[in-house]
Design a protein around this motif. Structure first.
Motif, mmCIF file in Angstrom:
data_model
loop_
_atom_site.group_PDB
_atom_site.id
_atom_site.type_symbol
_atom_site.label_atom_id
_atom_site.label_comp_id
_atom_site.label_asym_id
_atom_site.label_seq_id
_atom_site.Cartn_x
_atom_site.Cartn_y
_atom_site.Cartn_z
ATOM 1 N N GLY A 245 10.209 -10.159 -15.190
ATOM 2 C CA GLY A 245 9.150 -10.034 -14.053
ATOM 3 C C GLY A 245 9.251 -9.260 -13.145
ATOM 4 N N VAL A 246 8.653 -8.465 -12.296
ATOM 5 C CA VAL A 246 8.655 -7.594 -11.221
ATOM 6 C C VAL A 246 8.116 -8.657 -10.015
ATOM 7 C CG1 VAL A 246 7.720 -5.740 -9.804
ATOM 8 C CG2 VAL A 246 8.112 -5.598 -12.285
ATOM 9 N N VAL A 247 9.143 -8.932 -9.036
ATOM 10 C CA VAL A 247 9.000 -9.639 -8.053
ATOM 11 C C VAL A 247 8.710 -9.167 -6.604
ATOM 12 C CG1 VAL A 247 10.293 -11.689 -9.039
ATOM 13 C CG2 VAL A 247 11.481 -9.773 -7.536
ATOM 14 N N SER A 248 9.017 -7.656 -6.510
ATOM 15 C CA SER A 248 8.836 -6.911 -5.131
ATOM 16 C C SER A 248 8.630 -5.701 -5.520
ATOM 17 C CB SER A 248 10.200 -7.036 -4.255
ATOM 18 O OG SER A 248 9.797 -6.693 -3.169
ATOM 19 N N VAL A 249 7.600 -5.196 -4.639
ATOM 20 C CA VAL A 249 7.362 -3.570 -5.007
ATOM 21 C C VAL A 249 7.501 -3.018 -3.386
ATOM 22 C CG1 VAL A 249 6.067 -3.561 -6.691
ATOM 23 C CG2 VAL A 249 5.045 -3.967 -4.641
ATOM 24 N N ALA A 250 7.751 -1.680 -3.112
ATOM 25 C CA ALA A 250 7.896 -1.292 -1.927
ATOM 26 C C ALA A 250 7.304 0.317 -2.133
ATOM 27 C CB ALA A 250 9.284 -1.152 -1.326
ATOM 28 N N TRP B 263 0.964 -1.149 -0.093
ATOM 29 C CA TRP B 263 -0.150 -0.095 -0.049
ATOM 30 C C TRP B 263 0.898 1.192 0.033
ATOM 31 C CZ3 TRP B 263 -5.212 -0.036 -0.480
ATOM 32 C CH2 TRP B 263 -5.971 -1.212 -0.439
ATOM 33 N N VAL B 264 0.690 2.335 -1.036
ATOM 34 C CA VAL B 264 1.222 3.445 -0.880
ATOM 35 C C VAL B 264 0.359 4.350 0.089
ATOM 36 C CG1 VAL B 264 1.917 5.479 -2.339
ATOM 37 C CG2 VAL B 264 1.922 3.097 -3.223
ATOM 38 N N PRO B 265 1.166 5.008 0.816
ATOM 39 C CA PRO B 265 0.481 5.602 2.095
ATOM 40 C C PRO B 265 -0.130 7.102 1.241
ATOM 41 C CG PRO B 265 2.453 5.435 2.994
ATOM 42 C CD PRO B 265 2.517 4.768 1.400
ATOM 43 N N ALA B 266 -1.314 7.455 1.902
ATOM 44 C CA ALA B 266 -2.220 8.643 1.530
ATOM 45 C C ALA B 266 -1.256 9.847 1.606
ATOM 46 C CB ALA B 266 -3.398 8.839 2.074
ATOM 47 N N THR B 267 -1.464 10.932 0.785
ATOM 48 C CA THR B 267 -0.664 12.207 0.868
ATOM 49 C C THR B 267 -1.953 13.163 0.881
ATOM 50 O OG1 THR B 267 -1.126 12.546 -1.742
ATOM 51 C CG2 THR B 267 0.783 11.350 -0.837
ATOM 52 N N ASP B 268 -1.624 14.415 1.088
ATOM 53 C CA ASP B 268 -2.471 15.688 1.270
ATOM 54 C C ASP B 268 -3.453 15.648 0.123
ATOM 55 O OD1 ASP B 268 -1.162 16.120 3.799
ATOM 56 O OD2 ASP B 268 -0.110 17.830 2.690
ATOM 57 N N ASP B 269 -2.891 15.435 -1.174
ATOM 58 C CA ASP B 269 -3.898 15.596 -2.147
ATOM 59 C C ASP B 269 -4.363 14.155 -2.734
ATOM 60 O OD1 ASP B 269 -1.455 14.990 -3.142
ATOM 61 O OD2 ASP B 269 -1.264 16.646 -4.442
ATOM 62 N N ARG B 270 -4.075 12.809 -2.053
ATOM 63 C CA ARG B 270 -4.471 11.669 -2.702
ATOM 64 C C ARG B 270 -4.666 10.694 -1.531
ATOM 65 N NH1 ARG B 270 -1.195 8.140 -2.910
ATOM 66 N NH2 ARG B 270 0.843 9.219 -3.258
ATOM 67 N N GLN B 271 -5.797 9.978 -1.970
ATOM 68 C CA GLN B 271 -5.924 8.692 -0.892
ATOM 69 C C GLN B 271 -4.752 7.741 -1.218
ATOM 70 O OE1 GLN B 271 -9.706 7.490 -2.953
ATOM 71 N NE2 GLN B 271 -8.959 5.599 -2.391
ATOM 72 N N GLY B 272 -4.728 6.844 -0.080
ATOM 73 C CA GLY B 272 -3.704 5.852 -0.345
ATOM 74 C C GLY B 272 -4.053 4.626 -1.559
ATOM 75 N N LEU B 273 -3.160 4.124 -2.121
ATOM 76 C CA LEU B 273 -3.129 3.346 -3.257
ATOM 77 C C LEU B 273 -2.592 2.127 -3.015
ATOM 78 C CD1 LEU B 273 -1.947 6.097 -5.996
ATOM 79 C CD2 LEU B 273 -4.399 5.501 -5.588
ATOM 80 N N LEU B 274 -3.090 1.223 -3.930
ATOM 81 C CA LEU B 274 -2.417 -0.172 -3.840
ATOM 82 C C LEU B 274 -1.279 -0.205 -4.917
ATOM 83 C CD1 LEU B 274 -2.554 -3.100 -2.752
ATOM 84 C CD2 LEU B 274 -4.180 -3.750 -4.204
ATOM 85 N N LEU B 275 -0.399 -0.806 -4.701
ATOM 86 C CA LEU B 275 0.787 -1.081 -5.673
ATOM 87 C C LEU B 275 0.943 -2.573 -5.934
ATOM 88 C CD1 LEU B 275 2.965 0.349 -7.355
ATOM 89 C CD2 LEU B 275 4.597 0.142 -5.466
ATOM 90 N N THR B 276 0.802 -2.968 -7.337
ATOM 91 C CA THR B 276 1.100 -4.365 -7.538
ATOM 92 C C THR B 276 2.177 -4.605 -8.433
ATOM 93 O OG1 THR B 276 -0.643 -4.181 -9.120
ATOM 94 C CG2 THR B 276 -1.252 -4.987 -7.108
ATOM 95 N N GLY B 277 3.005 -5.874 -8.426
ATOM 96 C CA GLY B 277 4.004 -5.999 -9.510
ATOM 97 C C GLY B 277 3.553 -7.249 -9.856
ATOM 98 N N SER B 278 3.930 -7.781 -11.207
ATOM 99 C CA SER B 278 3.896 -9.094 -11.953
ATOM 100 C C SER B 278 4.914 -9.394 -12.796
ATOM 101 C CB SER B 278 2.451 -8.715 -12.834
ATOM 102 O OG SER B 278 2.102 -9.576 -13.635
#
Length: 324
Positions: free
Chosen positions: A63-68, A22-37
């Motif tokens: 292939g993407v094996v990890s995201v942070a 999960w990408v934390p929310a910012t002042d101008d955007r809600q939190g997002l889900l980040l996926t890698g494949s």
């Protein structure tokens, strides 16, 4: 505590989905889900009534094996078996840095809680590299030592392959899981190996520290031996071993309230474990193939009482649950 299924996205990627955070929310955007494949892309998802794709990010050739995600919510990183880490802006997809990791593929990566360092597990290099996030310079290389009792002449090089990393809540310690089942704990400031945590006899795929304020020494591990272990990471003690999965445990994450953990397995299930009972209280079967990743949304994204859990799988899909 309970997980309630909310929605699923079939064919969220064109190939197996191996990573999510999960990408934390910012002042101008809600939190997002980040996926890698394994389709070589990273995708961003917004949650409203369900998951809606925001963007597809390219840049890897394998292939993407990890995201942070960085604690600021502004930047993120993806690791691929092409031996590169790509650091990019979340909202603009601008490349900030490309970190080269030859001669070994990168397996897992994670920002420290302060956002000042990115830890990158080096796979067959048997090391973890620490990158400074201000200038993207290599600060240190933590070499995984050979466990006691193994002679230098033993043909065990592949056993030191580093699969997983986790930062302690204060950022002082880094835990690394290896192919041989051992977990190495380092003092980061001194770049010093402290000790091994033993108990697994197969690869340790995933690690996470407890989120409970009084349990910051507690470390959870997921292994191919089908076990989830609970350690006192500083006292070098195995507190408990959780059994129940029928096959490899590929991912573990701790709930924001510190009362539970969720795991994903090659037995195609997601399980919720009550830490007081030390038992699985729910088994969810939304996926049709092995579950490579589970991730709780951190506090602040969905209110105090309810949080989100995401799971990703070889079935190319994403499932979303409410944790309450």
């Amino acid at each position: 505590m309970k997980l309630t299924w909310l929605s699923s996205v079939e064919n969220a990627h064109d190939d197996s989905v191996w990573a999510c955070t999960w990408v934390p929310a910012t002042d101008d955007r809600q939190g997002l889900l980040l996926t890698g494949s394994l389709d070589e892309t990273v995708r961003l998802w917004r949650h409203n009534d369900g998951l809606a794709r925001v963007n597809t990010l390219t840049g890897h050739c394998l292939g993407v094996v990890s995201v942070a995600a960085h604690p600021s919510g502004r930047i993120a990183a993806s690791a691929s078996i092409d031996s590169y880490v790509r650091v990019f802006t979340v909202d603009g997809n601008d490349t900030i840095a490309t970190l080269d990791a030859p001669s070994s593929e990168v397996w897992q990566l994670q920002f420290n809680p302060q956002g000042t360092t990115l830890a990158v597990a080096g796979g067959s290099s048997a090391s973890v590299k620490l990158w400074d996030t201000a200038e993207w310079k290599l600060n240190a290389t933590l070499s995984i030592p050979r466990p006691e009792g193994i002679k230098p002449s033993d043909k065990s090089g592949n056993k030191k392959f580093v699969l997983s990393v986790a930062w302690s809540p204060d950022g002082r310690h880094l835990a690394c899981g290896s192919m041989d089942g051992t977990i190495s704990v380092f003092d980061v400031a001194r770049a010093k190996f402290l000790h091994h945590l033993e108990g697994h006899n197969m690869p340790v795929r995933s690690l996470v520290y407890s989120t409970a304020p009084l349990d910051k020494r507690v470390l959870f591990s997921a292994s191919d031996d089908g076990q989830v272990h609970i350690y006192d990471s500083e006292g070098k003690t195995l507190i408990a071993s959780l059994s129940g999965h029928a096959s490899w445990v590929l991912s573990v994450d701790a709930s924001p309230d510190g009362a539970a953990i969720a795991t994903g397995s090659s037995d195609r299930t997601v399980r919720l474990w009550d830490l007081k009972m030390r038992a699985a209280t729910q088994i969810l079967t939304n996926h049709t193939d092995q579950v490579w990743g589970v991730a709780f949304q951190p506090p602040g994204g969905t209110g105090v009482r309810n949080h989100l859990l995401a799971s990703v799988s070889d079935d190319k899909g994403i499932s979303l649950y409410s944790y309450s």
